[in-house]
Design a protein around this motif. Structure first.
Motif, short mmCIF file in Angstrom:
data_model
loop_
_atom_site.label_atom_id
_atom_site.label_comp_id
_atom_site.label_asym_id
_atom_site.label_seq_id
_atom_site.Cartn_x
_atom_site.Cartn_y
_atom_site.Cartn_z
N CYS A 242 -0.23 -58.35 -42.54
CA CYS A 242 0.74 -58.84 -41.56
C CYS A 242 0.64 -60.36 -41.43
N ALA A 243 -0.59 -60.86 -41.37
CA ALA A 243 -0.81 -62.30 -41.22
C ALA A 243 -0.39 -63.07 -42.47
N LEU A 244 -0.74 -62.55 -43.63
CA LEU A 244 -0.40 -63.20 -44.89
C LEU A 244 1.12 -63.31 -45.05
N HIS A 245 1.81 -62.20 -44.78
CA HIS A 245 3.27 -62.17 -44.88
C HIS A 245 3.89 -63.17 -43.90
N THR A 246 3.35 -63.20 -42.68
CA THR A 246 3.83 -64.14 -41.66
C THR A 246 3.69 -65.58 -42.12
N MET A 247 2.51 -65.94 -42.58
CA MET A 247 2.25 -67.34 -42.95
C MET A 247 3.00 -67.74 -44.21
N TRP A 248 3.17 -66.83 -45.14
CA TRP A 248 3.95 -67.10 -46.35
C TRP A 248 5.37 -67.54 -45.97
N ASN A 249 6.01 -66.76 -45.09
CA ASN A 249 7.37 -67.08 -44.66
C ASN A 249 7.42 -68.34 -43.79
N PHE A 250 6.47 -68.45 -42.87
CA PHE A 250 6.44 -69.57 -41.94
C PHE A 250 6.22 -70.90 -42.66
N MET A 251 5.26 -70.94 -43.56
CA MET A 251 4.99 -72.18 -44.30
C MET A 251 6.19 -72.58 -45.15
N GLN A 252 6.78 -71.60 -45.78
CA GLN A 252 7.93 -71.87 -46.65
C GLN A 252 9.11 -72.42 -45.85
N GLY A 253 9.39 -71.78 -44.70
CA GLY A 253 10.56 -72.17 -43.93
C GLY A 253 10.32 -73.27 -42.91
N SER A 254 9.50 -72.98 -41.91
CA SER A 254 9.34 -73.89 -40.78
C SER A 254 8.46 -75.10 -41.06
N VAL A 255 7.58 -74.99 -42.05
CA VAL A 255 6.73 -76.14 -42.38
C VAL A 255 7.37 -77.00 -43.47
N PHE A 256 7.77 -76.36 -44.59
CA PHE A 256 8.30 -77.12 -45.72
C PHE A 256 9.82 -77.19 -45.78
N GLY A 257 10.52 -76.45 -44.90
CA GLY A 257 11.98 -76.56 -44.83
C GLY A 257 12.70 -75.96 -46.01
N ILE A 258 12.13 -74.93 -46.60
CA ILE A 258 12.71 -74.27 -47.77
C ILE A 258 13.29 -72.92 -47.34
N SER A 259 14.40 -72.53 -47.95
CA SER A 259 15.01 -71.24 -47.63
C SER A 259 14.01 -70.10 -47.84
N VAL A 260 14.02 -69.14 -46.92
CA VAL A 260 13.11 -67.99 -47.00
C VAL A 260 13.91 -66.78 -47.47
N SER A 261 13.69 -66.38 -48.70
CA SER A 261 14.42 -65.24 -49.29
C SER A 261 15.93 -65.40 -49.13
N GLY A 262 16.41 -66.60 -49.35
CA GLY A 262 17.83 -66.87 -49.31
C GLY A 262 18.36 -67.27 -47.95
N ASN A 263 17.53 -67.17 -46.91
CA ASN A 263 17.95 -67.51 -45.56
C ASN A 263 17.52 -68.93 -45.20
N ASP A 264 18.48 -69.77 -44.86
CA ASP A 264 18.19 -71.16 -44.52
C ASP A 264 17.45 -71.27 -43.19
N VAL A 265 16.66 -72.31 -43.06
CA VAL A 265 15.96 -72.59 -41.81
C VAL A 265 16.62 -73.79 -41.14
N ALA A 266 16.47 -73.86 -39.82
CA ALA A 266 17.09 -74.96 -39.08
C ALA A 266 16.14 -76.15 -38.98
N SER A 267 15.05 -75.96 -38.24
CA SER A 267 14.09 -77.05 -38.02
C SER A 267 12.81 -76.82 -38.82
N SER A 268 12.29 -77.88 -39.40
CA SER A 268 11.03 -77.81 -40.13
C SER A 268 10.31 -79.14 -40.01
N ILE A 269 9.00 -79.09 -40.20
CA ILE A 269 8.20 -80.31 -40.09
C ILE A 269 8.45 -81.24 -41.28
N PHE A 270 8.38 -80.67 -42.48
CA PHE A 270 8.61 -81.47 -43.69
C PHE A 270 9.99 -81.16 -44.25
N HIS A 271 10.53 -82.12 -44.95
CA HIS A 271 11.83 -81.95 -45.59
C HIS A 271 11.71 -82.36 -47.06
#
Length: 319
Positions: A242-271
């Motif tokens: 559960c934790a690994l799956h969470t962090m994989w998605n979170f780092m990809q989207g909210s930290v690095f600003g990359i789409s998560v499985s095709g879904n765009d993110v709004a705010s992220s720390i890095f761009h």
């Protein structure tokens, strides 16, 4: 040695065998899909209620709110839509926990929710998920597939709230597929490998409706599902997954600003800016999961996990 690993008794699966009601594999898959669909509808209802509450407090005239051209979701920010959409997957968690406890009448330990080392396993899972995505982004940067653009710390409060939302979303998929489906099928058939294969394929199929999915994406989803299944079996709990799956998605989207499985993110720390010519490496619009760099990383992670399993199996055999 991997075949010997699948033959050993797994506490989760042994507990699942004690279920009072034991539908066959076909019915298990049907139940799984029905629970997922019903709970997703319930989650959507909560989203509708949330939007209705926002609309009622918006101060806009009824003529505007009831207009056919007016999109109610426009009342929400992109961050709100993302966070609420992730959080309503709590309905899926509730659905499968209730089904297991009150229909099959088995304990949550049969889904991998053990008390022993729960916190440490969760923290380790977070660390592995973060490390994997950091390596992915590092390799994409080295190959010129991604170029760092900017950094924004002002979004940190929103990012932290999104992390909580990803905790719910990541857990929902692991509970449904690894905690419920994999253990249930393995318990019914006495073939752990069947549970691994079926839940992995369904995991990949569930993402077919995601935007911009392609052949590489599907292969990576199969690799991720296989890795997660073996990780759950090796660690003998669901907390880490559960934790690994969470962090994989979170780092990809909210930290690095990359789409998560095709879904765009709004705010992220890095761009980062993606090189469109190297879409086969960076995944293009699907995000990193649609590129060959993730294929390599997941392949290496899976090989490392299998090596760990085989090493422990040899030591157990020699003893």
């Amino acid at each position: 040695m991997l075949s010997e690993f699948f033959k050993q008794p797994f506490p989760m699966i042994e507990e699942a065998k004690k279920a009072k009601r034991k539908p066959n594999i076909f019915m298990l898959i049907i139940f799984c899909i029905l629970i997922y669909l019903v709970c997703s509808l319930i989650g959507s209802l909560f989203l509708f209620i949330y939007v209705a509450l926002v609309a009622s407090s918006s101060g806009l005239p009824d003529s505007t709110l009831l207009s056919e051209d007016f999109n109610m979701l426009s009342l929400l920010s992109a961050d709100e839509i993302n966070i609420v959409s992730l959080m309503i997957t709590a309905a899926v968690i509730a659905g499968f926990l209730l089904f297991c406890r009150y229909y099959e009448k088995r304990y949550f330990t049969s889904m991998g929710f053990t008390r022993k080392h729960a916190v440490s396993q969760y923290l380790i899972g977070l660390g592995i998920g973060a490390a994997l995505m950091i390596v992915v982004v590092a390799l994409l940067s080295v190959t010129g597939s991604l170029t760092f653009a900017s950094i924004s710390w002002s979004v940190l409060p929103v990012v932290l709230l999104t992390f909580i939302a990803y905790m719910i979303q990541g857990a929902s998929e692991e509970i449904m597929l690894r905690g419920f489906l994999m253990t249930s099928i393995a318990a019914r058939t006495n073939k752990v490998i069947i549970g691994v294969v079926v839940n992995t394929v369904i995991f990949a199929l569930l993402h077919l409706g995601n935007p911009n999915i392609g052949p590489i994406s599907f292969i990576n989803l199969l690799l991720f599902g296989t890795f997660m299944s073996l990780y759950v079996l090796k660690t003998k709990n669901l907390w880490g997954a559960c934790a690994l799956h969470t962090m994989w998605n979170f780092m990809q989207g909210s930290v690095f600003g990359i789409s998560v499985s095709g879904n765009d993110v709004a705010s992220s720390i890095f761009h980062f800016t993606a090189n469109k010519d190297l879409w086969f490496l960076n995944g293009g619009a699907f995000g990193t999961e649609g590129g060959l760099i993730v294929t390599v990383i997941l392949g290496a992670a899976l090989a490392g996990l299998i090596g760990w399993i085989q090493k422990d199996s040899k030591q157990s055999f020699s003893n």
